[in-house]
Design a protein around this motif. Sequence first.
Motif, mmCIF file in Angstrom:
data_model
loop_
_atom_site.group_PDB
_atom_site.id
_atom_site.type_symbol
_atom_site.label_atom_id
_atom_site.label_comp_id
_atom_site.label_asym_id
_atom_site.label_seq_id
_atom_site.Cartn_x
_atom_site.Cartn_y
_atom_site.Cartn_z
ATOM 1 N N HIS A 58 15.330 39.656 27.571
ATOM 2 C CA HIS A 58 16.454 39.024 26.912
ATOM 3 C C HIS A 58 15.631 38.355 25.622
ATOM 4 C CE1 HIS A 58 19.808 39.181 29.463
ATOM 5 N NE2 HIS A 58 19.095 38.741 30.753
ATOM 6 N N PHE A 59 14.461 38.052 25.759
ATOM 7 C CA PHE A 59 13.593 37.268 24.504
ATOM 8 C C PHE A 59 13.440 38.300 23.410
ATOM 9 C CE2 PHE A 59 11.961 34.027 27.786
ATOM 10 C CZ PHE A 59 12.572 32.925 26.977
ATOM 11 N N ILE A 60 13.389 39.825 23.642
ATOM 12 C CA ILE A 60 13.122 40.492 22.809
ATOM 13 C C ILE A 60 14.364 41.133 22.417
ATOM 14 C CG2 ILE A 60 12.408 43.138 22.561
ATOM 15 C CD1 ILE A 60 10.251 42.389 24.458
ATOM 16 N N PHE A 61 15.547 41.034 22.999
ATOM 17 C CA PHE A 61 16.827 41.424 22.642
ATOM 18 C C PHE A 61 17.979 40.461 22.180
ATOM 19 C CE2 PHE A 61 21.034 42.678 23.828
ATOM 20 C CZ PHE A 61 21.495 43.648 23.027
ATOM 21 N N THR A 62 18.099 39.353 22.900
ATOM 22 C CA THR A 62 18.951 38.415 22.644
ATOM 23 C C THR A 62 18.501 37.476 21.496
ATOM 24 O OG1 THR A 62 19.685 38.546 25.212
ATOM 25 C CG2 THR A 62 20.518 36.845 23.802
ATOM 26 N N LEU A 63 17.564 36.875 21.611
ATOM 27 C CA LEU A 63 17.141 36.188 20.504
ATOM 28 C C LEU A 63 17.206 36.780 19.175
ATOM 29 C CD1 LEU A 63 14.422 33.989 22.077
ATOM 30 C CD2 LEU A 63 16.777 33.153 21.611
ATOM 31 N N PRO A 64 16.520 37.770 18.864
ATOM 32 C CA PRO A 64 16.779 38.401 17.370
ATOM 33 C C PRO A 64 18.324 38.755 16.982
ATOM 34 C CG PRO A 64 14.880 39.569 18.708
ATOM 35 C CD PRO A 64 15.629 38.540 19.540
ATOM 36 N N LEU A 65 19.024 39.261 18.012
ATOM 37 C CA LEU A 65 20.404 39.564 17.902
ATOM 38 C C LEU A 65 21.271 38.073 17.367
ATOM 39 C CD1 LEU A 65 22.260 41.779 17.898
ATOM 40 C CD2 LEU A 65 22.721 41.288 20.291
ATOM 41 N N PHE A 66 20.688 37.086 18.040
ATOM 42 C CA PHE A 66 21.370 35.839 17.572
ATOM 43 C C PHE A 66 20.868 35.573 16.087
ATOM 44 C CE2 PHE A 66 21.986 33.784 22.007
ATOM 45 C CZ PHE A 66 23.215 33.468 21.656
ATOM 46 N N VAL A 67 19.491 35.628 15.824
ATOM 47 C CA VAL A 67 19.168 35.556 14.388
ATOM 48 C C VAL A 67 19.723 36.294 13.146
ATOM 49 C CG1 VAL A 67 17.017 35.250 12.845
ATOM 50 C CG2 VAL A 67 17.034 34.185 15.219
ATOM 51 N N VAL A 68 19.577 37.547 13.795
ATOM 52 C CA VAL A 68 20.108 38.699 12.601
ATOM 53 C C VAL A 68 21.534 38.561 12.477
ATOM 54 C CG1 VAL A 68 20.284 41.075 12.420
ATOM 55 C CG2 VAL A 68 18.021 40.263 13.292
ATOM 56 N N GLY A 69 22.288 38.353 13.584
ATOM 57 C CA GLY A 69 23.841 38.288 13.470
ATOM 58 C C GLY A 69 24.155 37.045 12.532
ATOM 59 N N CYS A 70 23.581 36.013 12.864
ATOM 60 C CA CYS A 70 24.014 34.648 11.897
ATOM 61 C C CYS A 70 23.572 34.808 10.559
ATOM 62 C CB CYS A 70 23.261 33.492 12.571
ATOM 63 S SG CYS A 70 23.892 32.785 14.020
ATOM 64 N N LEU A 71 22.461 35.407 10.293
ATOM 65 C CA LEU A 71 21.860 35.638 8.912
ATOM 66 C C LEU A 71 22.676 36.873 8.234
ATOM 67 C CD1 LEU A 71 17.978 35.372 9.154
ATOM 68 C CD2 LEU A 71 19.532 33.657 8.255
ATOM 69 N N ALA A 72 23.035 37.638 8.884
ATOM 70 C CA ALA A 72 23.863 38.922 8.403
ATOM 71 C C ALA A 72 25.211 38.365 7.932
ATOM 72 C CB ALA A 72 24.197 40.058 9.354
ATOM 73 N N ALA A 73 25.873 37.463 8.697
ATOM 74 C CA ALA A 73 27.374 37.305 8.450
ATOM 75 C C ALA A 73 27.286 36.012 7.760
ATOM 76 C CB ALA A 73 27.804 36.799 10.020
ATOM 77 N N LEU A 74 26.399 35.066 7.417
ATOM 78 C CA LEU A 74 26.564 33.778 6.809
ATOM 79 C C LEU A 74 26.908 34.045 5.343
ATOM 80 C CD1 LEU A 74 26.142 30.929 6.880
ATOM 81 C CD2 LEU A 74 23.843 31.115 6.408
ATOM 82 N N ARG A 75 26.381 34.872 4.289
ATOM 83 C CA ARG A 75 26.665 35.046 3.062
ATOM 84 C C ARG A 75 28.132 35.548 2.893
ATOM 85 N NH1 ARG A 75 22.639 37.800 -1.456
ATOM 86 N NH2 ARG A 75 23.958 36.880 -3.010
ATOM 87 N N PRO A 76 28.752 36.775 3.807
ATOM 88 C CA PRO A 76 30.057 36.951 3.461
ATOM 89 C C PRO A 76 30.880 35.890 3.893
ATOM 90 C CG PRO A 76 28.862 38.706 4.539
ATOM 91 C CD PRO A 76 27.844 37.626 4.576
ATOM 92 N N VAL A 77 30.598 35.234 4.974
ATOM 93 C CA VAL A 77 31.640 34.186 5.148
ATOM 94 C C VAL A 77 31.801 33.011 4.224
ATOM 95 C CG1 VAL A 77 31.977 32.200 7.086
ATOM 96 C CG2 VAL A 77 31.564 34.599 7.824
ATOM 97 N N LYS A 78 30.652 32.781 3.696
ATOM 98 C CA LYS A 78 30.403 31.503 2.796
ATOM 99 C C LYS A 78 31.291 32.141 1.553
ATOM 100 C CE LYS A 78 27.524 28.199 0.483
ATOM 101 N NZ LYS A 78 26.647 27.502 0.539
ATOM 102 N N ALA A 79 31.125 33.490 1.086
ATOM 103 C CA ALA A 79 31.962 33.958 -0.122
ATOM 104 C C ALA A 79 33.347 33.887 0.099
ATOM 105 C CB ALA A 79 31.439 35.357 -0.186
ATOM 106 N N TRP A 80 33.940 34.374 1.279
ATOM 107 C CA TRP A 80 35.078 34.063 1.860
ATOM 108 C C TRP A 80 35.763 32.563 1.828
ATOM 109 C CZ3 TRP A 80 36.522 32.228 6.828
ATOM 110 C CH2 TRP A 80 38.207 32.157 6.867
ATOM 111 N N LEU A 81 34.968 31.668 2.203
ATOM 112 C CA LEU A 81 35.477 30.487 2.095
ATOM 113 C C LEU A 81 35.549 29.915 0.822
ATOM 114 C CD1 LEU A 81 33.651 28.886 5.098
ATOM 115 C CD2 LEU A 81 36.152 29.070 4.799
ATOM 116 N N VAL A 82 34.482 30.342 -0.039
ATOM 117 C CA VAL A 82 34.619 29.929 -1.593
ATOM 118 C C VAL A 82 36.006 30.447 -2.217
ATOM 119 C CG1 VAL A 82 33.709 30.175 -3.866
ATOM 120 C CG2 VAL A 82 32.197 29.455 -1.867
ATOM 121 N N SER A 83 36.026 31.673 -1.758
ATOM 122 C CA SER A 83 37.349 32.471 -2.514
ATOM 123 C C SER A 83 38.967 31.936 -1.982
ATOM 124 C CB SER A 83 37.312 34.001 -2.076
ATOM 125 O OG SER A 83 37.658 34.180 -0.943
ATOM 126 N N GLU A 84 38.724 31.467 -0.763
ATOM 127 C CA GLU A 84 39.891 30.820 -0.353
ATOM 128 C C GLU A 84 40.118 29.471 -0.807
ATOM 129 O OE1 GLU A 84 42.372 31.749 2.266
ATOM 130 O OE2 GLU A 84 41.590 33.621 1.876
#
Length: 108
Positions: A58-84
Motif C-alpha cells: 500500500h505504501f508503494i502503490f497507494t501513496l504515490p497514486l495519491f500524490v501523482v493523481g493530485c498533481l496531474a489533475a490540479l493544473r487542468p482543474v485550475k484552468a477549468w475554474l478560471v475559464s468558468e
Amino acid sequence: MFKGFITVRPACPECGLDYSFADPADGPAFFVMSGVGIAVTLMFLWMEIALRPPMWVHFIFTLPLFVVGCLAALRPVKAWLVSEQFVRKASEAEFSFLGRSGPKQPDA
C-alpha cells in the motif's frame, strides 16, 4: 495561462486578456483532493479486500497514486475554474443591504 506550475499570469501573452478577474482560491485543490481521494481510497479498499497485500504494498502503490493523481489533475482543474469564471462573468458579491438591520427608520 500559467507561469510556473499553477500560478496564473497577469494577462494572456497571445490575446492580452487580463486575468485579474480570476481568483479560484482553494477551489481547485479541494476538488482535486476530494475526487482523487475518493477514487484512490476506493481502489485501496478493493485491493485490501480482494488481495490482502502487506502494508508495504500500500505504501508503494497507494501513496504515490495519491500524490501523482493530485498533481496531474490540479493544473487542468485550475484552468477549468478560471475559464468558468470568465464565461460566467464571476465577480465579487455586492450587497445593497449591508450595514442595515430591519426596516429603514425615518430620520428624526
